[in-house]
Design a protein around this motif. Structure first.
Motif, mmCIF file in Angstrom:
data_model
loop_
_atom_site.group_PDB
_atom_site.id
_atom_site.type_symbol
_atom_site.label_atom_id
_atom_site.label_comp_id
_atom_site.label_asym_id
_atom_site.label_seq_id
_atom_site.Cartn_x
_atom_site.Cartn_y
_atom_site.Cartn_z
ATOM 1 N N GLY A 43 4.511 -2.338 -10.799
ATOM 2 C CA GLY A 43 4.774 -3.162 -9.614
ATOM 3 C C GLY A 43 3.729 -3.046 -8.516
ATOM 4 O O GLY A 43 3.997 -3.407 -7.371
ATOM 5 N N ALA A 44 2.525 -2.554 -8.846
ATOM 6 C CA ALA A 44 1.467 -2.466 -7.827
ATOM 7 C C ALA A 44 0.881 -3.861 -7.636
ATOM 8 O O ALA A 44 0.286 -4.413 -8.558
ATOM 9 C CB ALA A 44 0.402 -1.482 -8.276
ATOM 10 N N ASP A 45 1.080 -4.453 -6.473
ATOM 11 C CA ASP A 45 0.684 -5.855 -6.299
ATOM 12 C C ASP A 45 -0.317 -6.070 -5.157
ATOM 13 O O ASP A 45 -0.474 -7.176 -4.670
ATOM 14 C CB ASP A 45 1.935 -6.727 -6.092
ATOM 15 C CG ASP A 45 2.722 -6.277 -4.881
ATOM 16 O OD1 ASP A 45 2.270 -5.348 -4.180
ATOM 17 O OD2 ASP A 45 3.791 -6.853 -4.628
ATOM 18 N N ASN A 46 -0.978 -5.007 -4.726
ATOM 19 C CA ASN A 46 -1.965 -5.149 -3.642
ATOM 20 C C ASN A 46 -3.384 -4.828 -4.131
ATOM 21 O O ASN A 46 -4.210 -4.322 -3.393
ATOM 22 C CB ASN A 46 -1.594 -4.234 -2.465
ATOM 23 C CG ASN A 46 -1.497 -2.775 -2.885
ATOM 24 O OD1 ASN A 46 -1.484 -2.459 -4.073
ATOM 25 N ND2 ASN A 46 -1.456 -1.885 -1.917
ATOM 26 N N ILE A 47 -3.621 -5.117 -5.428
ATOM 27 C CA ILE A 47 -4.896 -4.741 -6.045
ATOM 28 C C ILE A 47 -5.644 -5.987 -6.511
ATOM 29 O O ILE A 47 -5.042 -6.885 -7.111
ATOM 30 C CB ILE A 47 -4.644 -3.833 -7.269
ATOM 31 C CG1 ILE A 47 -3.815 -2.620 -6.867
ATOM 32 C CG2 ILE A 47 -5.972 -3.413 -7.910
ATOM 33 C CD1 ILE A 47 -3.246 -1.857 -8.038
ATOM 34 N N LEU A 104 -3.968 5.098 -5.020
ATOM 35 C CA LEU A 104 -4.497 4.446 -3.816
ATOM 36 C C LEU A 104 -3.601 3.295 -3.381
ATOM 37 O O LEU A 104 -3.307 3.123 -2.199
ATOM 38 C CB LEU A 104 -5.896 3.875 -4.094
ATOM 39 C CG LEU A 104 -7.054 4.858 -4.150
ATOM 40 C CD1 LEU A 104 -8.318 4.130 -4.595
ATOM 41 C CD2 LEU A 104 -7.269 5.508 -2.780
ATOM 42 N N SER A 105 -3.175 2.507 -4.365
ATOM 43 C CA SER A 105 -2.386 1.315 -4.085
ATOM 44 C C SER A 105 -1.106 1.640 -3.317
ATOM 45 O O SER A 105 -0.638 0.843 -2.509
ATOM 46 C CB SER A 105 -2.072 0.618 -5.408
ATOM 47 O OG SER A 105 -0.831 0.000 -5.379
ATOM 48 N N SER A 106 -0.563 2.837 -3.551
ATOM 49 C CA SER A 106 0.684 3.194 -2.869
ATOM 50 C C SER A 106 0.423 3.729 -1.458
ATOM 51 O O SER A 106 1.351 3.963 -0.701
ATOM 52 C CB SER A 106 1.461 4.222 -3.699
ATOM 53 O OG SER A 106 0.812 5.477 -3.649
#
Ligand code: SAH
Length: 223
Positions: free
Chosen positions: A131-135, A103-105
């Protein structure tokens, strides 16, 4: 560099593409979803002992009596969700964080709730690693949703309640979509619920097997 991080690149592109091809054959047609499945390293979301099975289209045990969802179901739910072009998405049942990573991508912001703190912490670590930084993460009871951050353009639930949790309907934006399994232990209906103002439109897209959505937060063990 940690052993784990070194390991990220170790699955061959061919192994991952075989899974993508299989999902395409099974009817997943959204290229954005297929690309996400192709690049999220599912092997880091499972125990090292099971990593060799990470690109099979199957759920796998992850401890605490929970499972990482089958890639086909992750892809199907994500595909159905993207039809509404959501920006802010609430996920209930972080588990390993694999669905969160997918989802994050694909969306602007992901809010994810998990009732087992140990699972949530592991998921956070893995998602940081890739590197998922929108969670945003929360340990809590998904039955209650996340009122302070609502409304959400889409809500995805990866454990099955016996009935649709009313708080989740309340926290769905106008034009928003809720995707969730509903039913008892065993087989559940995968439902899609669209909000148009005060009206709710419900359809069933498939039959699935999820672990139950349990009430309350699991207390952290003393040991
Ligand atoms: N999407 C996950 C699958 C998780 S399995 C993955 O791909 O790894 C379902 C998860 O929902 C479990 O981790 C379980 O602990 C969690 N869960 C069950 N009931 C919950 C509740 N009421 N609130 C939040 N999480 C819950």
């Amino acid at each position: 560099m940690s052993k784990r991080l070194e390991g990220i690149g170790m699955t061959s592109r061919r192994t991952r593409m075989r899974l993508v091809d299989l999902l395409r054959e099974k009817g997943i047609s959204d290229e954005r979803v297929l690309a996400a499945i192709g690049h999220v390293p599912r092997h880091i979301f499972v125990d090292e002992a099971l990593a060799h099975r990470a690109y099979e289209d199957t759920p796998l045990p992850v401890g605490f009596g929970q499972t990482i969802s089958q890639p086909y179901i992750v892809a199907l739910m994500t595909q159905v969700l993207l039809e509404r072009a959501p920006k802010w998405v609430l996920e209930v049942g972080t588990g390993t964080g694999y669905q969160t990573a997918v989802l994050s991508s694909l969306v602007q912001r992901v809010f994810t709730i998990e009732r087992i703190e140990e699972l949530q912490l592991r998921a956070q670590e893995r998602l940081r690693l890739i590197g998922a930084d929108n969670i945003r993460f929360r340990v809590g009871d998904g039955y209650e949703g996340w009122p302070a951050e609502s409304p959400f353009d889409a809500i995805l639930v990866t454990a099955a309640p016996p009935e649709v949790p009313p708080a989740l309907l309340d926290q769905l934006a106008d034009g928003g979509r809720l995707v969730l399994p509903v039913g008892g232990e065993g087989v559940q209906e995968l439902k899609v619920i669209d909000r148009r103002g005060d009206e709710l439109l419900t359809s069933t897209v498939d039959y699935v097997r999820f672990v139950p959505l349990l009430k309350g937060v699991r207390p952290v063990e003393d040991t």
